[in-house]
Design an enzyme around this catalytic site. Sequence first.
Site, PDB file in Angstrom:
ATOM      1  N   ASP A  75      -1.375  -8.953   2.755  1.00 51.98           N
ATOM      2  CA  ASP A  75      -0.159  -9.728   2.491  1.00 51.98           C
ATOM      3  C   ASP A  75       0.882  -9.459   3.587  1.00 51.98           C
ATOM      4  O   ASP A  75       1.947 -10.063   3.607  1.00 51.98           O
ATOM      5  CB  ASP A  75       0.401  -9.478   1.078  1.00 51.98           C
ATOM      6  CG  ASP A  75       0.849  -8.042   0.851  1.00 51.98           C
ATOM      7  OD1 ASP A  75       0.625  -7.193   1.740  1.00 51.98           O
ATOM      8  OD2 ASP A  75       1.419  -7.770  -0.226  1.00 51.98           O
ATOM      9  N   SER A  76       0.531  -8.588   4.525  1.00 50.67           N
ATOM     10  CA  SER A  76       1.353  -8.431   5.739  1.00 50.67           C
ATOM     11  C   SER A  76       1.406  -9.751   6.510  1.00 50.67           C
ATOM     12  O   SER A  76       2.216  -9.906   7.430  1.00 50.67           O
ATOM     13  CB  SER A  76       0.791  -7.316   6.636  1.00 50.67           C
ATOM     14  OG  SER A  76      -0.599  -7.468   6.818  1.00 50.67           O
ATOM     15  N   ASP A  93      -6.069  -9.288  -0.222  1.00 46.67           N
ATOM     16  CA  ASP A  93      -4.963  -8.454  -0.697  1.00 46.67           C
ATOM     17  C   ASP A  93      -4.194  -9.185  -1.787  1.00 46.67           C
ATOM     18  O   ASP A  93      -3.691 -10.294  -1.549  1.00 46.67           O
ATOM     19  CB  ASP A  93      -4.031  -8.183   0.501  1.00 46.67           C
ATOM     20  CG  ASP A  93      -3.179  -6.961   0.316  1.00 46.67           C
ATOM     21  OD1 ASP A  93      -3.417  -6.189  -0.631  1.00 46.67           O
ATOM     22  OD2 ASP A  93      -2.260  -6.768   1.142  1.00 46.67           O
ATOM     23  N   LYS A 145      -7.832  -5.859  -2.880  1.00 40.62           N
ATOM     24  CA  LYS A 145      -7.024  -4.630  -2.796  1.00 40.62           C
ATOM     25  C   LYS A 145      -5.758  -4.863  -3.601  1.00 40.62           C
ATOM     26  O   LYS A 145      -5.203  -5.961  -3.599  1.00 40.62           O
ATOM     27  CB  LYS A 145      -6.671  -4.323  -1.342  1.00 40.62           C
ATOM     28  CG  LYS A 145      -5.680  -3.176  -1.188  1.00 40.62           C
ATOM     29  CD  LYS A 145      -5.487  -2.781   0.255  1.00 40.62           C
ATOM     30  CE  LYS A 145      -4.389  -3.512   0.970  1.00 40.62           C
ATOM     31  NZ  LYS A 145      -3.050  -3.442   0.345  1.00 40.62           N
ATOM     32  N   GLU A 153      -1.975  -2.679  -4.845  1.00 41.62           N
ATOM     33  CA  GLU A 153      -1.135  -1.506  -4.593  1.00 41.62           C
ATOM     34  C   GLU A 153      -0.816  -0.772  -5.895  1.00 41.62           C
ATOM     35  O   GLU A 153      -0.623  -1.401  -6.927  1.00 41.62           O
ATOM     36  CB  GLU A 153       0.182  -1.938  -3.930  1.00 41.62           C
ATOM     37  CG  GLU A 153       0.000  -2.538  -2.564  1.00 41.62           C
ATOM     38  CD  GLU A 153       1.331  -2.878  -1.882  1.00 41.62           C
ATOM     39  OE1 GLU A 153       2.412  -2.539  -2.421  1.00 41.62           O
ATOM     40  OE2 GLU A 153       1.280  -3.503  -0.807  1.00 41.62           O
ATOM     41  N   GLU A 181      -1.501   5.019   2.717  1.00 44.62           N
ATOM     42  CA  GLU A 181      -0.571   4.544   3.753  1.00 44.62           C
ATOM     43  C   GLU A 181       0.590   5.513   3.945  1.00 44.62           C
ATOM     44  O   GLU A 181       1.263   5.914   2.977  1.00 44.62           O
ATOM     45  CB  GLU A 181      -0.013   3.151   3.365  1.00 44.62           C
ATOM     46  CG  GLU A 181       1.001   2.638   4.396  1.00 44.62           C
ATOM     47  CD  GLU A 181       1.331   1.162   4.285  1.00 44.62           C
ATOM     48  OE1 GLU A 181       0.710   0.448   3.486  1.00 44.62           O
ATOM     49  OE2 GLU A 181       2.239   0.737   5.030  1.00 44.62           O
TER      50      GLU A 181
HETATM   51  O1  KIV Z   1      -0.978  -6.242   3.830  1.00 46.62           O
HETATM   52  C1  KIV Z   1      -1.407  -5.351   4.553  1.00 46.62           C
HETATM   53  O2  KIV Z   1      -1.748  -5.538   5.714  1.00 46.62           O
HETATM   54  C2  KIV Z   1      -1.482  -4.027   3.957  1.00 46.62           C
HETATM   55  C3  KIV Z   1      -1.439  -2.903   4.930  1.00 46.62           C
HETATM   56  C4  KIV Z   1      -0.023  -2.606   5.285  1.00 46.62           C
HETATM   57  C5  KIV Z   1      -2.069  -1.716   4.369  1.00 46.62           C
HETATM   58  O3  KIV Z   1      -1.516  -3.886   2.786  1.00 46.62           O
END
Ligand code: KIV
Length: 285
Positions: A47-48, A86, A116, A118, A185
């Site tokens: 989600d970056s 994500d 993934k 968090e 992280e």
């Molecule tokens: O979204 C992403 O790229 C991430 C990384 C910062 C670990 O979750």
Amino acid sequence: MAERKLAISDFYRMKEEREMITWLTCYDFPTAQFEENAGIDMILVGDSMGMCTYGYESTVPVTMAQCIAHCDAVRRGAPNTFVVGDMPFMSYQTSDVEAVVNAGRFIKEAGVDAIKLEGGKRVTSRISAIIDAGIVVCGHIGLTPQSSAQLGGHKAQGVTAEGAKLVIEDALAVAEAGAHLLLLEAIPEEVGKFIASKLTIPVLSIGAGGGCDGQLLIVSDVIGQFQAFIPKFVKRYADVAGVITRAVESYVKDVKSKAFPEQTHCYPMKKGEMEKFQELIKSYT
Ligand code: KIV
């Protein structure tokens, strides 16, 4: 390029054999092709993307629709690479049921291999519910950008013994809930190394030092594309921003000076058509 697409069992074998797992984010089709051809083991459609491709100030505004669309593009660009989708903010926080429904969308609509999410202790019921649906799950603890406001900003976590205890307890809880992989992280190297040695699942690092089972970085940082800031854990391997800027400067200069297009960039009339064309344009005068 890998001879075949790696599966979760390969990452367990790599941990056992102490072969480092390589992991990069990716958000689009061509970069996915480059990463697969370069031999990356895993891809994260993070989600970056909110900051790296949409220019948001954080990951918080990213939606399920954006994540699915980018996962779909990456899947097509890297058909033989293990791709992790994500889960964006508010796609799993409200209930186990919503978490399972949204995790399922990543699999059904974008064909990713794992998701993934968090959080540590507080998301263990989400992790178990998603796993019960037959989906491979990667946990993500330490600095968790979606809840960085609660953490006091984008700061390293576990830097005191008390803080390290919280991170270790989160790691144990996520593993106990059944997660197949764990991402740490922005925590001290010693804490990352300890967690990787304690858990049987592969433990990946983004800013958690060299003692983990593999490394993740954000591709936009690695290639020098993201300009807003450079986190401490980043190593830059290229200057794509410079390459693109110089190419655009040259193009602007060539168009202004009429150096572009050259004859080679122009389509010729078909043989014998020029005279008829000259007649044609006369009729317009
Ligand atoms: O979204 C992403 O790229 C991430 C990384 C910062 C670990 O979750």
